[in-house]
Design a protein around this motif. Structure first.
Motif, PDB file in Angstrom:
ATOM      1  N   THR A   1       0.826  -1.213   0.000  1.00  0.00           N
ATOM      2  CA  THR A   1       0.000   0.000   0.000  1.00  0.00           C
ATOM      3  C   THR A   1       0.862   1.266   0.000  1.00  0.00           C
ATOM      4  O   THR A   1       0.371   2.346   0.325  1.00  0.00           O
ATOM      5  N   ASP A   2       2.139   1.136  -0.366  1.00  0.00           N
ATOM      6  CA  ASP A   2       3.069   2.272  -0.472  1.00  0.00           C
ATOM      7  C   ASP A   2       3.114   3.110   0.805  1.00  0.00           C
ATOM      8  O   ASP A   2       3.031   4.340   0.752  1.00  0.00           O
ATOM      9  N   GLN A   3       3.244   2.463   1.946  1.00  0.00           N
ATOM     10  CA  GLN A   3       3.290   3.168   3.229  1.00  0.00           C
ATOM     11  C   GLN A   3       4.712   3.231   3.768  1.00  0.00           C
ATOM     12  O   GLN A   3       5.409   2.223   3.815  1.00  0.00           O
ATOM     13  N   ARG A   4       5.127   4.416   4.208  1.00  0.00           N
ATOM     14  CA  ARG A   4       6.364   4.523   4.971  1.00  0.00           C
ATOM     15  C   ARG A   4       6.028   4.152   6.406  1.00  0.00           C
ATOM     16  O   ARG A   4       4.867   3.899   6.734  1.00  0.00           O
ATOM     17  N   PHE A   5       7.038   4.099   7.277  1.00  0.00           N
ATOM     18  CA  PHE A   5       6.773   3.689   8.656  1.00  0.00           C
ATOM     19  C   PHE A   5       5.775   4.622   9.348  1.00  0.00           C
ATOM     20  O   PHE A   5       4.909   4.178  10.083  1.00  0.00           O
ATOM     21  N   GLY A   6       5.893   5.927   9.116  1.00  0.00           N
ATOM     22  CA  GLY A   6       4.950   6.869   9.718  1.00  0.00           C
ATOM     23  C   GLY A   6       3.516   6.582   9.319  1.00  0.00           C
ATOM     24  O   GLY A   6       2.600   6.709  10.131  1.00  0.00           O
ATOM     25  N   ASP A   7       3.304   6.186   8.063  1.00  0.00           N
ATOM     26  CA  ASP A   7       1.955   5.828   7.606  1.00  0.00           C
ATOM     27  C   ASP A   7       1.470   4.560   8.292  1.00  0.00           C
ATOM     28  O   ASP A   7       0.306   4.455   8.669  1.00  0.00           O
ATOM     29  N   ARG A   8       2.349   3.603   8.433  1.00  0.00           N
ATOM     30  CA  ARG A   8       1.953   2.338   9.071  1.00  0.00           C
ATOM     31  C   ARG A   8       1.566   2.574  10.523  1.00  0.00           C
ATOM     32  O   ARG A   8       0.556   2.049  10.994  1.00  0.00           O
ATOM     33  N   TRP A   9       2.378   3.337  11.228  1.00  0.00           N
ATOM     34  CA  TRP A   9       2.121   3.583  12.646  1.00  0.00           C
ATOM     35  C   TRP A   9       0.874   4.436  12.859  1.00  0.00           C
ATOM     36  O   TRP A   9       0.153   4.278  13.834  1.00  0.00           O
ATOM     37  N   ALA A  10       0.625   5.370  11.949  1.00  0.00           N
ATOM     38  CA  ALA A  10      -0.550   6.246  12.066  1.00  0.00           C
ATOM     39  C   ALA A  10      -1.782   5.653  11.389  1.00  0.00           C
ATOM     40  O   ALA A  10      -2.862   6.229  11.467  1.00  0.00           O
ATOM     41  N   LYS A  11      -1.609   4.521  10.711  1.00  0.00           N
ATOM     42  CA  LYS A  11      -2.695   3.875   9.970  1.00  0.00           C
ATOM     43  C   LYS A  11      -3.271   4.815   8.906  1.00  0.00           C
ATOM     44  O   LYS A  11      -4.475   5.074   8.841  1.00  0.00           O
ATOM     45  N   THR A  12      -2.354   5.336   8.066  1.00  0.00           N
ATOM     46  CA  THR A  12      -2.730   6.238   6.979  1.00  0.00           C
ATOM     47  C   THR A  12      -2.146   5.728   5.665  1.00  0.00           C
ATOM     48  O   THR A  12      -1.231   4.915   5.659  1.00  0.00           O
ATOM     49  N   VAL A  13      -2.681   6.231   4.566  1.00  0.00           N
ATOM     50  CA  VAL A  13      -2.158   5.951   3.236  1.00  0.00           C
ATOM     51  C   VAL A  13      -2.118   7.255   2.453  1.00  0.00           C
ATOM     52  O   VAL A  13      -2.872   8.180   2.738  1.00  0.00           O
ATOM     53  N   VAL A  14      -1.243   7.316   1.459  1.00  0.00           N
ATOM     54  CA  VAL A  14      -1.187   8.472   0.569  1.00  0.00           C
ATOM     55  C   VAL A  14      -1.753   8.009  -0.763  1.00  0.00           C
ATOM     56  O   VAL A  14      -1.300   7.015  -1.339  1.00  0.00           O
ATOM     57  N   ILE A  15      -2.785   8.717  -1.234  1.00  0.00           N
ATOM     58  CA  ILE A  15      -3.513   8.294  -2.429  1.00  0.00           C
ATOM     59  C   ILE A  15      -3.638   9.428  -3.439  1.00  0.00           C
ATOM     60  O   ILE A  15      -3.441  10.597  -3.115  1.00  0.00           O
ATOM     61  N   LEU A  16      -3.975   9.053  -4.653  1.00  0.00           N
ATOM     62  CA  LEU A  16      -4.270  10.022  -5.701  1.00  0.00           C
ATOM     63  C   LEU A  16      -5.639  10.634  -5.427  1.00  0.00           C
ATOM     64  O   LEU A  16      -6.581   9.919  -5.068  1.00  0.00           O
ATOM     65  N   VAL A  17      -5.754  11.930  -5.564  1.00  0.00           N
ATOM     66  CA  VAL A  17      -7.032  12.612  -5.334  1.00  0.00           C
ATOM     67  C   VAL A  17      -8.093  12.011  -6.257  1.00  0.00           C
ATOM     68  O   VAL A  17      -7.849  11.768  -7.430  1.00  0.00           O
ATOM     69  N   GLY A  18      -9.257  11.748  -5.679  1.00  0.00           N
ATOM     70  CA  GLY A  18     -10.374  11.207  -6.452  1.00  0.00           C
ATOM     71  C   GLY A  18     -10.436   9.696  -6.497  1.00  0.00           C
ATOM     72  O   GLY A  18     -11.337   9.139  -7.107  1.00  0.00           O
ATOM     73  N   THR A  19      -9.480   9.018  -5.844  1.00  0.00           N
ATOM     74  CA  THR A  19      -9.509   7.555  -5.858  1.00  0.00           C
ATOM     75  C   THR A  19      -9.803   6.979  -4.483  1.00  0.00           C
ATOM     76  O   THR A  19      -9.583   5.797  -4.255  1.00  0.00           O
ATOM     77  N   ASP A  20     -10.312   7.808  -3.565  1.00  0.00           N
ATOM     78  CA  ASP A  20     -10.602   7.294  -2.229  1.00  0.00           C
ATOM     79  C   ASP A  20     -11.814   6.367  -2.276  1.00  0.00           C
ATOM     80  O   ASP A  20     -12.515   6.268  -3.275  1.00  0.00           O
TER      81      ASP A  20
END
Length: 182
Positions: free
Chosen positions: A120-139
């Motif tokens: 899911t292309d997550q760095r450690f900060g994303d994994r720990w915060a339970k977040t993802v970085v996505i393209l706008v409009g694809t949520d």
């Protein structure tokens, strides 16, 4: 959702770095000795711009899901279900930059490897915060059809008649009589 890898994230970080550099410049102590130019930050001259930089990322991502760099690149930070992240996860993912940015001589090498090795292309900060970085409009909320509306909505905002037309029973659909005056 379309997850964003290293390339766009790096360009967004460069844009944000240029913006946050404005917070660091007034606190820099510069010197030049024998043609060697140096810049350094000590004590509060380091703490204040560091706090401003952290606030930039946390406030913008927590409130809007994107920093200016992310907006320019058309990406945003979301929870895996597509909802906004809020300030708690924004703080966690940005404090984790200390780990993701290591080793500092090759910035974000650890974070870049983490993104590349993640489904899911997550760095450690994303994994720990339970977040993802996505393209706008694809949520996850994109593509869900809104509830069907009546063919001719009432211009005064009154509810539409029930399916099958108005009630046909005697007294159905009428208001009860007012209470007697005392």
């Amino acid at each position: 959702m379309r997850y964003i890898g290293v390339g766009r994230r790096f360009v967004a970080l460069l844009i944000d770095g240029l913006i946050t550099a404005l917070a660091w410049m007034p606190f820099a102590e510069t010197s030049s000795v024998d043609g060697v130019y140096s810049i350094r930050w000590d004590g509060m001259d380091f703490v204040i711009p560091l706090a401003l930089t952290l606030a930039y990322f946390v406030v913008l991502e927590g409130a809007f899901g994107a920093t200016i760099g992310k907006v320019v690149l058309g990406i945003r930070v979301r929870r895996p279900d597509g909802s906004r992240i809020g300030f708690g996860p924004a703080l966690i993912r940005n404090l984790a930059r200390v780990v993701d940015a290591f080793p500092y001589v090759i910035p974000y090498l650890v974070g870049g490897i983490a993104v590349i090795r993640s489904d899911t292309d997550q760095r450690f900060g994303d994994r720990w915060a339970k977040t993802v970085v996505i393209l706008v409009g694809t949520d996850a909320n994109v593509g869900i059809e809104p509830p069907a509306m009546a063919a001719t909505p009432d211009p005064y905002g009154l509810p539409s008649p029930p399916p099958g037309g108005p009630p046909t029973e005697p007294g159905a659909g009428t208001l009860p009589p007012p209470p007697p005056a005392t």
